[in-house]
Design an enzyme around this catalytic site. Structure first.
Site, PDB file in Angstrom:
ATOM      1  N   CYS A 116       0.828  -1.224   0.000  1.00 10.21           N
ATOM      2  CA  CYS A 116       0.000   0.000   0.000  1.00 10.21           C
ATOM      3  C   CYS A 116       0.855   1.264   0.000  1.00 10.21           C
ATOM      4  CB  CYS A 116      -0.929  -0.005   1.202  1.00 10.21           C
ATOM      5  SG  CYS A 116      -1.845  -1.539   1.329  1.00 10.21           S
ATOM      6  N   HIS A 257      -3.909   6.584   2.908  1.00 10.06           N
ATOM      7  CA  HIS A 257      -4.289   5.316   2.266  1.00 10.06           C
ATOM      8  C   HIS A 257      -5.662   4.925   2.814  1.00 10.06           C
ATOM      9  CE1 HIS A 257      -4.531   1.292   0.947  1.00 10.06           C
ATOM     10  NE2 HIS A 257      -4.098   0.723   2.070  1.00 10.06           N
ATOM     11  N   ASN A 287     -10.455  -0.746  -0.089  1.00  7.89           N
ATOM     12  CA  ASN A 287      -8.999  -0.637  -0.049  1.00  7.89           C
ATOM     13  C   ASN A 287      -8.445  -1.119  -1.387  1.00  7.89           C
ATOM     14  OD1 ASN A 287      -6.270  -1.045   0.318  1.00  7.89           O
ATOM     15  ND2 ASN A 287      -6.466  -2.026   2.328  1.00  7.89           N
TER      16      ASN A 287
HETATM   17  N1  ACO Z   1     -19.143  -9.540   8.745  1.00  8.35           N
HETATM   18  C1  ACO Z   1     -19.638  -9.801   9.974  1.00  8.35           C
HETATM   19  N2  ACO Z   1     -18.853 -10.134  11.026  1.00  8.35           N
HETATM   20  C2  ACO Z   1     -17.520 -10.172  10.818  1.00  8.35           C
HETATM   21  C3  ACO Z   1     -16.954  -9.907   9.568  1.00  8.35           C
HETATM   22  C4  ACO Z   1     -17.814  -9.578   8.498  1.00  8.35           C
HETATM   23  N3  ACO Z   1     -17.368  -9.282   7.271  1.00  8.35           N
HETATM   24  N4  ACO Z   1     -15.614 -10.016   9.672  1.00  8.35           N
HETATM   25  C5  ACO Z   1     -15.344 -10.344  10.935  1.00  8.35           C
HETATM   26  N5  ACO Z   1     -16.503 -10.445  11.635  1.00  8.35           N
HETATM   27  C6  ACO Z   1     -16.669 -10.760  13.035  1.00  8.35           C
HETATM   28  C7  ACO Z   1     -15.515 -11.513  13.634  1.00  8.35           C
HETATM   29  O1  ACO Z   1     -15.669 -12.901  13.377  1.00  8.35           O
HETATM   30  C8  ACO Z   1     -15.633 -11.176  15.102  1.00  8.35           C
HETATM   31  O2  ACO Z   1     -16.620 -11.966  15.660  1.00  8.35           O
HETATM   32  P1  ACO Z   1     -16.423 -12.603  17.144  1.00  8.35           P
HETATM   33  O3  ACO Z   1     -16.320 -11.397  18.044  1.00  8.35           O
HETATM   34  O4  ACO Z   1     -17.650 -13.402  17.312  1.00  8.35           O
HETATM   35  O5  ACO Z   1     -15.141 -13.379  17.067  1.00  8.35           O
HETATM   36  C9  ACO Z   1     -16.152  -9.741  15.101  1.00  8.35           C
HETATM   37  O6  ACO Z   1     -16.728  -9.539  13.789  1.00  8.35           O
HETATM   38  C10 ACO Z   1     -15.102  -8.704  15.366  1.00  8.35           C
HETATM   39  O7  ACO Z   1     -13.966  -8.991  14.561  1.00  8.35           O
HETATM   40  P2  ACO Z   1     -12.682  -8.091  14.586  1.00  8.35           P
HETATM   41  O8  ACO Z   1     -11.686  -8.617  13.614  1.00  8.35           O
HETATM   42  O9  ACO Z   1     -12.230  -7.857  15.983  1.00  8.35           O
HETATM   43  O10 ACO Z   1     -13.296  -6.708  14.037  1.00  8.35           O
HETATM   44  P3  ACO Z   1     -12.597  -5.331  13.882  1.00  8.35           P
HETATM   45  O11 ACO Z   1     -13.422  -4.313  14.544  1.00  8.35           O
HETATM   46  O12 ACO Z   1     -11.131  -5.361  14.185  1.00  8.35           O
HETATM   47  O13 ACO Z   1     -12.727  -5.057  12.309  1.00  8.35           O
HETATM   48  C11 ACO Z   1     -11.369  -5.177  10.327  1.00  8.35           C
HETATM   49  C12 ACO Z   1     -12.087  -5.951  11.416  1.00  8.35           C
HETATM   50  C13 ACO Z   1     -12.385  -4.369   9.557  1.00  8.35           C
HETATM   51  C14 ACO Z   1     -10.654  -6.135   9.401  1.00  8.35           C
HETATM   52  C15 ACO Z   1     -10.343  -4.195  10.982  1.00  8.35           C
HETATM   53  O14 ACO Z   1      -9.597  -4.866  11.974  1.00  8.35           O
HETATM   54  C16 ACO Z   1      -9.405  -3.608   9.984  1.00  8.35           C
HETATM   55  O15 ACO Z   1      -9.787  -2.785   9.151  1.00  8.35           O
HETATM   56  N6  ACO Z   1      -8.103  -3.988  10.051  1.00  8.35           N
HETATM   57  C17 ACO Z   1      -7.116  -3.529   9.141  1.00  8.35           C
HETATM   58  C18 ACO Z   1      -7.462  -3.900   7.743  1.00  8.35           C
HETATM   59  C19 ACO Z   1      -6.359  -4.547   7.010  1.00  8.35           C
HETATM   60  O16 ACO Z   1      -5.651  -5.381   7.482  1.00  8.35           O
HETATM   61  N7  ACO Z   1      -6.220  -4.154   5.770  1.00  8.35           N
HETATM   62  C20 ACO Z   1      -5.298  -4.802   4.933  1.00  8.35           C
HETATM   63  C21 ACO Z   1      -4.307  -3.871   4.435  1.00  8.35           C
HETATM   64  S1  ACO Z   1      -3.296  -4.768   3.319  1.00  8.35           S
HETATM   65  C22 ACO Z   1      -3.468  -4.142   1.890  1.00  8.35           C
HETATM   66  O17 ACO Z   1      -3.952  -3.032   1.798  1.00  8.35           O
HETATM   67  C23 ACO Z   1      -3.084  -4.912   0.642  1.00  8.35           C
END
Ligand code: ACO
Length: 330
Positions: A116, A257, A287
């Protein structure tokens, strides 16, 4: 080059595929909801490349538009850099395919792998080469077809990504002091695991086992990435502005980003700036990795939000880990 004139962005362009993949579409594929995706990420839809479209197609179109905006012909370029983690093929480089599509003659061309952060890493290379006078016009493109490496059985990641390309022509600035003023780049390979595409390289070449295990798709540890992203974005922006003696509140526009609206809001809060200063278009494209900043920049330029004399900060964070922030005076 007149030494009061610095390398500048002379023109921008972007291209996104026509097909939209909405949150409602994703509700039919995985166990998710529009409400969850919007509140956790800010994303409403993303673009998805047509089966016959590859990264070089998107990149060339964005490049064509940037050249047109800059009033530069492809054969006047001295270098083409394509930042991507989804090249058409490992080799030849996507940049060489773009060179051919643009009829850019035999101008040197290469791909840059910084995930990214790739577009801004490329802009920094271009800036240095232009400021030394070694090159005149450099086309820097960020382009991705991330949907080809997205696992549509993994609800934790598949809602995040989309396809697109953005580009900028970098060359000698026309107005003294206006252009790309400063940049800080960083990387930390100790944190390479939370964001990775495990198979398809020399470590885990393609095999039936790697395909069965879904190892040719992006693996992300969302929570860990979230925290690292906020920390590094805030730190690199603070360092960049401190060494240029600029208050974060005085910046006219930040283009981060576009990885998650909540990450952008958390970073803005820690920097003491308002979201009015932050350009956000994640709701439309998700993204798009290396493409996200140049797409947003081009949108902001074309819709008139970027004003002459405006100070801007472009900031990225991604796999590697890598991070980078650039300070511009438009
Ligand atoms: N729909 C519904 N529920 C979901 C989904 C979904 N799509 N995805 C995860 N959940 C659930 C999980 O299973 C979890 O459930 P549980 O509590 O029963 O275990 C709950 O939602 C919370 O999950 P978290 O992962 O803690 O949610 P968080 O608030 O952290 O959001 C997210 C997740 C959106 C991925 C966030 O952490 C994020 O944006 N992280 C960074 C993103 C990233 O890595 N980007 C990649 C960059 S790399 C590149 O750009 C090439």
């Amino acid at each position: 080059m007149d030494n009061t004139k610095i390398a500048a962005i002379l023109g921008t362009g972007h291209y996104v595929p026509k097909k939209r993949l909405t949150n409602a579409d994703l509700e039919k594929i995985v166990d998710t909801s529009d409400e969850w995706i919007v509140t956790r990420t800010g994303i409403k839809e993303r673009r998805i490349a047509a089966p016959e479209e590859a990264t070089s197609d998107l990149a060339a179109e964005a490049g064509r538009r940037a050249l047109e905006a800059a009033g530069i012909k492809a054969d006047e370029l001295s270098l083409i850099i394509v930042a991507t983690v989804t090249p058409d093929t490992s080799f030849p480089s996507t940049a060489c395919l773009v060179q051919k599509k643009l009829n850019a003659g035999q101008v040197p061309a290469f791909d840059l792998a910084a995930a990214c952060s790739g577009f801004l890493y490329g802009v920094e290379l271009a800036r240095q080469m232009i400021n030394t006078g070694s090159q005149k016009y450099i086309l820097v493109i960020g382009a991705e077809v991330l949907t080809r490496i997205t696992d549509y059985e993994d609800r934790g990641s598949c809602v995040l990504f989309g396809d697109g390309a953005g580009a900028a022509v970098i060359g000698p600035g026309k107005v003294s002091g206006h252009g790309i003023i400063d940049c800080i780049m960083g990387a930390d390979g100790n944190f390479s695991e939370p964001l990775a595409l495990p198979a398809g390289g020399s470590r885990l070449p393609a095999s039936h086992e790697t395909i069965d295990a879904h190892l040719h798709y992006m693996k992300i540890q969302g929570r860990a990435v979230y925290k690292l992203a906020v920390t590094h974005i805030v730190e690199v922006v603070r360092d960049l502005l401190a060494r240029n003696q600029i208050d974060p509140k005085a910046i006219g526009m930040y283009i981060p980003h576009q990885m998650n609206l909540r990450i952008m809001e958390a970073a803005a809060d820690r920097l003491g700036i308002t979201m009015e200063q932050v350009y956000v278009n994640i709701e439309k494209y998700g993204n798009t990795s290396a493409a996200s900043i140049p797409i947003a920049l081009d949108e902001a330029v074309r819709n008139g939000q970027v004003k002459n004399g405006m100070d801007m900060v472009l900031v990225a964070f991604g796999s590697g880990l890598t991070w980078v922030a650039s300070l511009l005076r438009w």
